[in-house]
Design a protein around this motif. Structure first.
Motif, short mmCIF file in Angstrom:
data_model
loop_
_atom_site.label_atom_id
_atom_site.label_comp_id
_atom_site.label_asym_id
_atom_site.label_seq_id
_atom_site.Cartn_x
_atom_site.Cartn_y
_atom_site.Cartn_z
N MET A 1 0.85 -1.17 0.00
CA MET A 1 0.00 0.00 0.00
C MET A 1 0.89 1.22 0.00
O MET A 1 2.01 1.18 0.49
CB MET A 1 -0.97 -0.04 1.16
N ASN A 2 0.37 2.26 -0.59
CA ASN A 2 1.13 3.50 -0.71
C ASN A 2 0.16 4.67 -0.73
O ASN A 2 -0.91 4.58 -1.32
CB ASN A 2 1.94 3.49 -2.01
N GLY A 3 0.55 5.76 -0.08
CA GLY A 3 -0.28 6.95 -0.08
C GLY A 3 -0.07 7.77 -1.34
O GLY A 3 1.06 7.95 -1.78
N LEU A 4 -1.15 8.28 -1.90
CA LEU A 4 -1.03 9.12 -3.09
C LEU A 4 -0.37 10.45 -2.78
O LEU A 4 0.11 11.13 -3.68
CB LEU A 4 -2.41 9.36 -3.71
N LEU A 5 -0.34 10.85 -1.52
CA LEU A 5 0.29 12.12 -1.12
C LEU A 5 1.70 11.89 -0.56
O LEU A 5 2.24 12.75 0.11
CB LEU A 5 -0.57 12.84 -0.07
N ASP A 6 2.29 10.75 -0.83
CA ASP A 6 3.59 10.39 -0.28
C ASP A 6 4.72 11.03 -1.09
O ASP A 6 4.96 10.63 -2.22
CB ASP A 6 3.75 8.87 -0.28
N PRO A 7 5.43 12.02 -0.50
CA PRO A 7 6.53 12.63 -1.23
C PRO A 7 7.80 11.78 -1.20
O PRO A 7 8.69 11.96 -2.01
CB PRO A 7 6.73 13.97 -0.51
N GLN A 8 7.89 10.84 -0.25
CA GLN A 8 9.09 10.03 -0.13
C GLN A 8 9.08 8.84 -1.09
O GLN A 8 10.12 8.44 -1.59
CB GLN A 8 9.25 9.54 1.30
N THR A 9 7.93 8.25 -1.30
CA THR A 9 7.77 7.15 -2.25
C THR A 9 6.63 7.55 -3.19
O THR A 9 5.48 7.20 -2.96
CB THR A 9 7.43 5.83 -1.53
N PRO A 10 6.94 8.30 -4.22
CA PRO A 10 5.89 8.73 -5.14
C PRO A 10 5.12 7.53 -5.70
O PRO A 10 5.68 6.45 -5.88
CB PRO A 10 6.65 9.46 -6.25
N ILE A 11 3.85 7.74 -5.97
CA ILE A 11 2.98 6.65 -6.39
C ILE A 11 3.51 5.91 -7.62
O ILE A 11 3.38 4.69 -7.72
CB ILE A 11 1.52 7.14 -6.59
N GLY A 12 4.13 6.62 -8.53
CA GLY A 12 4.69 5.97 -9.72
C GLY A 12 5.74 4.92 -9.38
O GLY A 12 5.76 3.83 -9.95
N LEU A 13 6.60 5.23 -8.42
CA LEU A 13 7.62 4.27 -8.00
C LEU A 13 6.98 3.10 -7.26
O LEU A 13 7.39 1.94 -7.43
CB LEU A 13 8.66 4.94 -7.10
N ALA A 14 5.97 3.38 -6.46
CA ALA A 14 5.27 2.31 -5.74
C ALA A 14 4.58 1.37 -6.72
O ALA A 14 4.59 0.15 -6.55
CB ALA A 14 4.27 2.91 -4.76
N GLU A 15 3.98 1.93 -7.76
CA GLU A 15 3.30 1.11 -8.76
C GLU A 15 4.30 0.25 -9.53
O GLU A 15 4.01 -0.91 -9.86
CB GLU A 15 2.48 1.98 -9.71
N HIS B 1 3.28 9.43 3.52
CA HIS B 1 4.16 8.31 3.86
C HIS B 1 3.66 7.63 5.15
O HIS B 1 3.02 8.26 5.96
CB HIS B 1 5.59 8.84 4.03
N VAL B 2 3.97 6.39 5.34
CA VAL B 2 3.58 5.58 6.51
C VAL B 2 2.05 5.44 6.57
O VAL B 2 1.39 5.86 7.51
CB VAL B 2 4.15 6.14 7.84
N VAL B 3 1.51 4.85 5.55
CA VAL B 3 0.07 4.67 5.40
C VAL B 3 -0.55 3.98 6.61
O VAL B 3 -1.66 4.30 7.01
CB VAL B 3 -0.25 3.87 4.11
N THR B 4 0.19 3.06 7.21
CA THR B 4 -0.35 2.31 8.34
C THR B 4 -0.85 3.23 9.44
O THR B 4 -1.86 2.95 10.08
CB THR B 4 0.73 1.37 8.92
N PHE B 5 -0.17 4.34 9.66
CA PHE B 5 -0.54 5.26 10.74
C PHE B 5 -1.09 6.58 10.26
O PHE B 5 -1.74 7.30 11.01
CB PHE B 5 0.67 5.52 11.65
N GLU B 6 -0.84 6.95 9.02
CA GLU B 6 -1.19 8.27 8.50
C GLU B 6 -2.34 8.23 7.50
O GLU B 6 -2.29 8.85 6.44
CB GLU B 6 0.03 8.92 7.85
N SER B 7 -3.39 7.49 7.84
CA SER B 7 -4.57 7.42 6.97
C SER B 7 -5.82 7.42 7.83
O SER B 7 -6.57 6.45 7.87
CB SER B 7 -4.50 6.16 6.10
N PRO B 8 -6.06 8.53 8.56
CA PRO B 8 -7.19 8.58 9.48
C PRO B 8 -8.54 8.45 8.76
O PRO B 8 -8.67 8.83 7.60
CB PRO B 8 -7.07 9.94 10.16
N VAL B 9 -9.48 7.87 9.47
CA VAL B 9 -10.84 7.72 8.94
C VAL B 9 -11.78 8.63 9.71
O VAL B 9 -11.46 9.13 10.78
CB VAL B 9 -11.31 6.25 9.03
#
Length: 110
Positions: free
Chosen positions: A1-15, A36-44
Motif C-alpha cells: 500500500m502506498n499513499g497518493l500524497l507520499d513525497p518520499q515514495t511517489p505513487i509511480g515508484l510504488a506502482e 508516507h507511513v500509510v499504516t498510521f497516517e490514513s485517518p478515517v
C-alpha cells in the motif's frame, strides 16, 4: 500500500514495485489521502477507528489469501496539506524557492 500524497515514495515508484510482486496473491492498494507511513497516517472519519492503513494490514494478516477489503478507503478523512507545512517539504525535495510552484503541485493532487 502506498499513499497518493507520499513525497518520499511517489505513487509511480510504488506502482513499479507493485508490478514486480511475485507472491501467490499480490495486491497493491493506493490510499488516496495518505502521505508516507500509510499504516498510521490514513485517518478515517469514524471516531476511535484505526487508521485505514492499519485496518488494511490487519485484515491482510488475518487472511492473506482473501481479497483485500478496501471499504475503509470510503471512510478515509480527506485532508490536504495546507500553508507552509505543505510547501516546505516540496521546497526541500524539489529545490523550489517559489511557493506558487509548490502550491501548483498540491493543487494537481487534490
Amino acid at each position: 500500500m502506498n499513499g497518493l500524497l507520499d513525497p518520499q515514495t511517489p505513487i509511480g515508484l510504488a506502482e513499479l514495485a507493485a508490478d514486480r510482486l511475485t507472491a501467490a496473491h499480490p495486491t497493491f492498494v493506493a490510499v488516496p489521502w495518505s502521505p508516507h507511513v500509510v499504516t498510521f497516517e490514513s485517518p478515517v472519519k469514524t471516531a476511535d477507528a484505526a487508521p485505514c492503513g492499519t485496518q488494511l494490514m490487519a485484515k491482510f494478516i488475518a487472511d492473506p489469501e482473501a481479497p483485500v477489503d478496501t471499504t475503509c478507503l470510503d471512510n478515509e478523512e480527506k485532508r490536504a496539506p495546507a500553508g507552509d507545512r505543505a510547501r516546505r517539504p516540496l521546497q526541500l525535495l524539489g529545490g523550489s524557492r517559489h511557493p506558487r510552484r509548490c502550491d501548483s503541485v498540491w493543487h494537481s493532487l487534490v
